[in-house]
Design a protein around this motif. Structure first.
Motif, PDB file in Angstrom:
ATOM      1  N   GLY A  63       0.789  -1.212   0.000  1.00 17.46           N
ATOM      2  CA  GLY A  63       0.000   0.000   0.000  1.00 17.46           C
ATOM      3  C   GLY A  63       0.822   1.263   0.000  1.00 17.46           C
ATOM      4  N   THR A  64       2.126   1.190  -0.297  1.00 16.67           N
ATOM      5  CA  THR A  64       2.958   2.387  -0.275  1.00 16.67           C
ATOM      6  C   THR A  64       3.334   2.841  -1.669  1.00 16.67           C
ATOM      7  OG1 THR A  64       4.945   1.045  -0.105  1.00 16.67           O
ATOM      8  CG2 THR A  64       3.924   1.760   1.949  1.00 16.67           C
ATOM      9  N   GLY A  65       2.794   2.202  -2.699  1.00 18.15           N
ATOM     10  CA  GLY A  65       3.252   2.499  -4.043  1.00 18.15           C
ATOM     11  C   GLY A  65       2.643   3.743  -4.648  1.00 18.15           C
ATOM     12  N   LEU A  66       1.360   4.022  -4.385  1.00 19.94           N
ATOM     13  CA  LEU A  66       0.670   5.111  -5.063  1.00 19.94           C
ATOM     14  C   LEU A  66       0.166   6.088  -4.021  1.00 19.94           C
ATOM     15  CD1 LEU A  66      -0.158   5.812  -7.968  1.00 19.94           C
ATOM     16  CD2 LEU A  66      -2.339   4.711  -7.511  1.00 19.94           C
ATOM     17  N   VAL A  67       0.568   7.332  -4.118  1.00 16.24           N
ATOM     18  CA  VAL A  67       0.172   8.310  -3.111  1.00 16.24           C
ATOM     19  C   VAL A  67      -0.356   9.555  -3.793  1.00 16.24           C
ATOM     20  CG1 VAL A  67       1.830   7.498  -1.413  1.00 16.24           C
ATOM     21  CG2 VAL A  67       2.501   9.265  -3.014  1.00 16.24           C
ATOM     22  N   GLN A 108       1.412  10.547  -7.971  1.00 15.43           N
ATOM     23  CA  GLN A 108       2.838  10.365  -8.222  1.00 15.43           C
ATOM     24  C   GLN A 108       3.182   8.905  -7.990  1.00 15.43           C
ATOM     25  OE1 GLN A 108       5.401  12.340  -5.501  1.00 15.43           O
ATOM     26  NE2 GLN A 108       7.258  11.883  -6.624  1.00 15.43           N
ATOM     27  N   MET A 109       3.999   8.347  -8.843  1.00 14.45           N
ATOM     28  CA  MET A 109       4.426   6.962  -8.694  1.00 14.45           C
ATOM     29  C   MET A 109       5.585   6.857  -7.724  1.00 14.45           C
ATOM     30  SD  MET A 109       4.386   3.788 -10.048  1.00 14.45           S
ATOM     31  CE  MET A 109       4.148   3.786 -11.774  1.00 14.45           C
ATOM     32  N   SER A 110       5.496   5.897  -6.827  1.00 16.67           N
ATOM     33  CA  SER A 110       6.607   5.641  -5.925  1.00 16.67           C
ATOM     34  C   SER A 110       7.658   4.799  -6.617  1.00 16.67           C
ATOM     35  CB  SER A 110       6.100   4.886  -4.692  1.00 16.67           C
ATOM     36  OG  SER A 110       7.161   4.285  -4.022  1.00 16.67           O
ATOM     37  N   ARG A 111       8.923   5.119  -6.385  1.00 21.75           N
ATOM     38  CA  ARG A 111       9.976   4.315  -6.984  1.00 21.75           C
ATOM     39  C   ARG A 111      10.016   2.926  -6.371  1.00 21.75           C
ATOM     40  NH1 ARG A 111      16.023   6.562  -7.138  1.00 21.75           N
ATOM     41  NH2 ARG A 111      15.930   5.960  -4.964  1.00 21.75           N
ATOM     42  N   ILE A 112       9.400   2.769  -5.211  1.00 18.91           N
ATOM     43  CA  ILE A 112       9.302   1.426  -4.640  1.00 18.91           C
ATOM     44  C   ILE A 112       8.598   0.511  -5.618  1.00 18.91           C
ATOM     45  CG2 ILE A 112       8.197   0.048  -2.838  1.00 18.91           C
ATOM     46  CD1 ILE A 112       8.629   2.326  -0.930  1.00 18.91           C
ATOM     47  N   ALA A 113       7.457   0.986  -6.144  1.00 14.97           N
ATOM     48  CA  ALA A 113       6.684   0.144  -7.049  1.00 14.97           C
ATOM     49  C   ALA A 113       7.364   0.003  -8.394  1.00 14.97           C
ATOM     50  CB  ALA A 113       5.296   0.740  -7.238  1.00 14.97           C
ATOM     51  N   VAL A 114       7.947   1.105  -8.886  1.00 14.48           N
ATOM     52  CA  VAL A 114       8.545   1.067 -10.213  1.00 14.48           C
ATOM     53  C   VAL A 114       9.722   0.117 -10.261  1.00 14.48           C
ATOM     54  CG1 VAL A 114       9.718   2.451 -11.953  1.00 14.48           C
ATOM     55  CG2 VAL A 114       7.795   3.417 -10.702  1.00 14.48           C
ATOM     56  N   MET A 159      16.085   3.666 -13.369  1.00 14.47           N
ATOM     57  CA  MET A 159      15.301   3.837 -12.150  1.00 14.47           C
ATOM     58  C   MET A 159      15.861   4.961 -11.283  1.00 14.47           C
ATOM     59  SD  MET A 159      12.851   1.799 -12.390  1.00 14.47           S
ATOM     60  CE  MET A 159      12.319   0.270 -13.159  1.00 14.47           C
ATOM     61  N   ALA A 160      17.176   5.136 -11.320  1.00 11.79           N
ATOM     62  CA  ALA A 160      17.797   6.187 -10.515  1.00 11.79           C
ATOM     63  C   ALA A 160      17.388   7.577 -10.985  1.00 11.79           C
ATOM     64  CB  ALA A 160      19.315   6.040 -10.564  1.00 11.79           C
ATOM     65  N   PRO A 217      10.427   8.035  -3.774  1.00  6.15           N
ATOM     66  CA  PRO A 217       9.064   7.905  -3.237  1.00  6.15           C
ATOM     67  C   PRO A 217       8.877   8.744  -1.986  1.00  6.15           C
ATOM     68  CG  PRO A 217      10.374   6.017  -2.605  1.00  6.15           C
ATOM     69  CD  PRO A 217      11.232   6.824  -3.546  1.00  6.15           C
ATOM     70  N   PRO A 218       7.687   9.288  -1.793  1.00  2.21           N
ATOM     71  CA  PRO A 218       7.398   9.972  -0.526  1.00  2.21           C
ATOM     72  C   PRO A 218       7.258   8.949   0.591  1.00  2.21           C
ATOM     73  CG  PRO A 218       5.413   9.797  -1.841  1.00  2.21           C
ATOM     74  CD  PRO A 218       6.533   9.276  -2.706  1.00  2.21           C
TER      75      PRO A 218
END
Length: 470
Positions: free
Chosen positions: A10-14, A23-29, A153-154, A159-160
């Motif tokens: 649940g931390t990917g999309l905020v 905004q997309m989280s880099r965790i998910a990407v 990816m860098a 991600p927030p």
């Protein structure tokens, strides 16, 4: 088998409020959860579900937009993508497309597993034989698409921090069990020295017909060969967090304790009452045993109000009364018996199914997976099927020891771990205690009331059975 500690969801999309969009989280990407994470193909598959998949879809849509449209986008993610070269965008698109396809294949696999599992339960309930067609014969899919493009990816926004409301509820720990026992039932477990607890555990095991090999090898695997009776799975004293509620030498979960109190509570209470009546028991000790017997009967009455079933026990274990019942594992008079009776129930289940004698690894396999699923992995055709057939998806993904193995291979792996851990100090002491009890019995002694006692001698303290005491 007892588990537990793998990644937030649940931390990917905020909400990105300033831009009025997402905004997309880099965790998910990127498919990682931090700089120490393993490559995505080795991660638990659950990270592809929930918001993480939504994020992948957002990125896929962004990559499908015309370059001109992307250049006018206002989100940091789309702006970052717009700055990528066409070749970099193509690489990123190929990676994310492969990830999406992989996620779909994983979901489809576990749907097949669940369908087959339900079919097997129905057949077992009707006493029908199981066949190869009742199992998924393939191991779970493994990601074999393009590698994660770390350099690209860098370039994407960091991600927030996840919202506080998404933080998981901490797993209760020993201090919580003790607090609820006192607050709910006025019960404070009698804590005894580790050696006394181990001796009492061995005595109870021998009285119930469990062998040294069975008990010590389960202890060696569950605790690493050097655990204490209040050991909690994955507990970190620096953070005060644990991986699960599993406690003790056999690592009973809180839900296991509810089940034990519900099914065996009367036997527990009657045993305490018998101990209180034994000759030579001091008056204050007898009163304590009778008090505990009455307490266990109260707990038994409460537990019997809970619907009989694992899911119901799991939920009840989260309540104050459920947490209080789990504290019984810490009591010197009740804890050893409670855990040994759980192991005995597994042995009795196997005996009813036609397995007359379980070795340590077989007992642990049934303790780990549950008696029914564990038994399936011990006999054909289940022993040659992937272990994914016998675990819920979340449990399978959290426990690397079961990954990409058949039932027979998992049994061999447990034996291998036991062989290594049996050399640890705690396991060596436990084995020596069993040996001393057996010698005492061979010399004409008998077991009574948690003490080893010869037929003519006065009661001896538990410490005389400790091979390491002076």
């Amino acid at each position: 088998m007892a588990s537990h500690k793998f990644g937030q969801r649940g931390t990917g999309l905020v909400a990105y409020r300033s831009a009025g969009c997402f905004q997309m989280s880099r965790i998910a990407v990127s498919g990682i959860v931090g700089p120490m994470s393993k490559p995505f193909s080795r991660l638990t598959l659950s990270r592809l579900r929930g918001f993480s998949r939504a994020c992948i879809c957002v990125l896929a849509l962004a990559l499908c937009l015309p370059f001109a449209a992307i250049s006018y986008a206002q989100t940091p993610l789309q702006e970052a993508i717009a700055r990528l070269s066409p070749q970099q965008q193509a690489i990123l698109h190929a990676y994310e497309s492969a990830r999406i396809a992989y996620a779909k294949s994983v979901d489809a696999y576990w749907k097949r597993v669940e369908m087959k599992r339900k079919r097997r339960k129905t057949k077992i309930a009707r006493s029908l034989p199981l066949t190869l067609d009742d199992y998924v014969a393939e191991q779970p899919p493994v990601y074999n698409g393009p590698k994660r493009p770390a350099d690209i990816m860098a370039m994407l926004p960091k991600p927030p921090k996840p919202p506080v409301k998404d933080a998981p509820t901490p797993i209760p720990v020993v201090s919580d069990f003790l607090r609820e026992a006192q607050a709910t039932y006025g019960f404070r477990p009698d804590r005894v020295p580790e050696d006394d607890f181990m001796i009492a555990y061995a005595l109870e095991a021998v009285k119930l017909g469990l062998s040294r090999d069975q008990v010590v090898r389960v202890y060696a695997l569950e605790t690493g060969g050097m655990g204490t009776h209040d050991l909690q799975s994955g507990y970190n004293p620096r953070t005060g967090r644990a991986a699960s509620t599993a406690l003790g030498y056999a690592q009973l979960l809180a839900a296991n304790s509810i089940e034990q109190v519900r099914k065996e509570g009367d036997e527990f209470a009657s045993r305490l009452e018998r101990l209180a009546q034994e000759p030579g028991v001091p008056r204050d000790k007898a009163q304590s045993l009778l008090y505990k017997a009455a307490l266990v009967r109260r707990m038994n009455a409460d537990a019997r109000r809970v619907r009989d079933g694992w899911a119901a026990h799991v939920e009840y274990a989260k309540t104050p009364k459920g947490l209080a019942m789990h504290a019984l594992n810490l009591d010197g008079d009740i804890g050893p018996w409670m855990q040994v009776v759980k192991l005995r129930s597994v042995v009795e289940y196997a005996r009813k199914k036609g397995l007359g004698r379980l070795n340590g690894a077989q007992l642990e396999l049934m303790n780990l997976a549950g008696p029914g699923s564990g038994f399936e992995m011990l006999v054909p055709p289940g022993r040659d099927m992937p272990t994914s057939n016998f675990f819920e998806r979340g449990g399978y993904e959290r426990n690397p020891v079961v990954h990409e193995r058949t039932g027979a291979e998992l049994l061999a792996k447990l034996d291998e771990i036991m062989d290594r851990n049996i050399q640890k100090p705690g396991a060596q002491k436990f084995a020596a205690i069993f040996d001393r009890i057996q010698r005492r019995l061979a010399e004409g002694g008998r077991l009574q009331g948690g003490h080893a006692q010869s037929s003519t001698a006065e009661q001896s303290p538990l410490s005389f059975l400790n091979p390491f005491s002076r």
